[in-house]
Enzyme design. Structure first.
Site, PDB file in Angstrom:
ATOM      1  N   LYS A  80       0.864  -1.185   0.000  1.00 52.60           N
ATOM      2  CA  LYS A  80       0.000   0.000   0.000  1.00 52.60           C
ATOM      3  C   LYS A  80       0.897   1.230   0.000  1.00 52.60           C
ATOM      4  CE  LYS A  80      -3.376  -0.072   2.950  1.00 52.60           C
ATOM      5  NZ  LYS A  80      -4.143   0.050   4.207  1.00 52.60           N
ATOM      6  N   CYS A  97      -0.484  14.922  -5.688  1.00 49.86           N
ATOM      7  CA  CYS A  97      -1.010  14.181  -6.838  1.00 49.86           C
ATOM      8  C   CYS A  97      -2.179  13.289  -6.429  1.00 49.86           C
ATOM      9  CB  CYS A  97       0.098  13.328  -7.454  1.00 49.86           C
ATOM     10  SG  CYS A  97      -0.446  12.353  -8.868  1.00 49.86           S
ATOM     11  N   CYS A  99      -3.676  11.713  -9.335  1.00 50.05           N
ATOM     12  CA  CYS A  99      -3.883  10.962 -10.583  1.00 50.05           C
ATOM     13  C   CYS A  99      -2.965   9.744 -10.693  1.00 50.05           C
ATOM     14  CB  CYS A  99      -3.672  11.867 -11.791  1.00 50.05           C
ATOM     15  SG  CYS A  99      -1.943  12.265 -12.154  1.00 50.05           S
ATOM     16  N   CYS A 108       2.276  16.790  -7.050  1.00 52.21           N
ATOM     17  CA  CYS A 108       1.813  16.943  -8.434  1.00 52.21           C
ATOM     18  C   CYS A 108       2.928  17.559  -9.264  1.00 52.21           C
ATOM     19  CB  CYS A 108       0.578  17.845  -8.461  1.00 52.21           C
ATOM     20  SG  CYS A 108       0.052  18.319 -10.118  1.00 52.21           S
ATOM     21  N   HIS A 112      -0.941  15.074 -14.738  1.00 55.36           N
ATOM     22  CA  HIS A 112      -2.387  14.876 -14.914  1.00 55.36           C
ATOM     23  C   HIS A 112      -2.874  15.580 -16.187  1.00 55.36           C
ATOM     24  CE1 HIS A 112      -2.061  18.670 -12.575  1.00 55.36           C
ATOM     25  NE2 HIS A 112      -3.049  19.036 -13.378  1.00 55.36           N
TER      26      HIS A 112
HETATM   27  S1  FES Z   1      -2.536  15.277  -9.986  1.00 61.24           S
HETATM   28 FE1  FES Z   1      -1.117  13.798 -10.554  1.00 61.24          FE
HETATM   29  S2  FES Z   1       0.422  14.876 -11.532  1.00 61.24           S
HETATM   30 FE2  FES Z   1      -1.026  16.367 -10.971  1.00 61.24          FE
END
Ligand code: FES
Length: 133
Positions: A80, A97, A99, A108, A112
């Protein structure tokens, strides 16, 4: 239109199929000439196409199954992925992040944007900021 389809199904197709040089015996296949073999190519191609389409439609292994995992690359050796960041360590604000595509996890890095452009998705980071900023 219905008349054309009816004519195709009731007359044209049966006539075409009955005129195909399909031998009655196994040995007959060896006595077919070049033109006979050539006339068997179109129906064989249609049957092969229908068979392949059926295979793709009903066999899940016939087409690539998209991965159901959101995380494709980040610390895959861990059971995890958990990150703990002390709030005091965040200067004014930080974008985390959501994504799973960032190359600077857990922050991030804008990856994304490429995903959203490619897929039409609308993913984005969570921004944590100190009050007043
Ligand atoms: S939310 Fe994943 S790189 Fe921006």
């Amino acid at each position: 239109m219905a008349g054309l389809l009816s004519s195709l199904v009731r007359e044209t197709l049966p006539n075409y199929l009955s005129n195909l040089p399909v031998p009655d015996t196994f040995g007959g296949w060896f006595r077919l000439g070049f033109k006979d073999w050539l006339s068997l190519v179109p129906p064989t191609a249609v049957l092969a196409g229908l068979g392949y389409m059926s295979y793709l439609a009903f066999c899940p292994h016939g087409r690539p199954v998209p991965s159901r995992q959101s995380n494709q690359k980040i610390r895959k050796n861990e059971a995890k992925v958990v990150d703990t960041i002390d709030i005091e360590d965040i200067a004014e604000k930080a974008a985390f992040c959501r994504c799973w595509k960032s190359n600077n996890w857990p922050y991030c890095d804008g990856s994304h944007g490429g995903h959203n452009k490619e897929t039409g998705d609308n993913l984005g980071p969570v921004v944590v900021r100190k009050k007043g900023n």
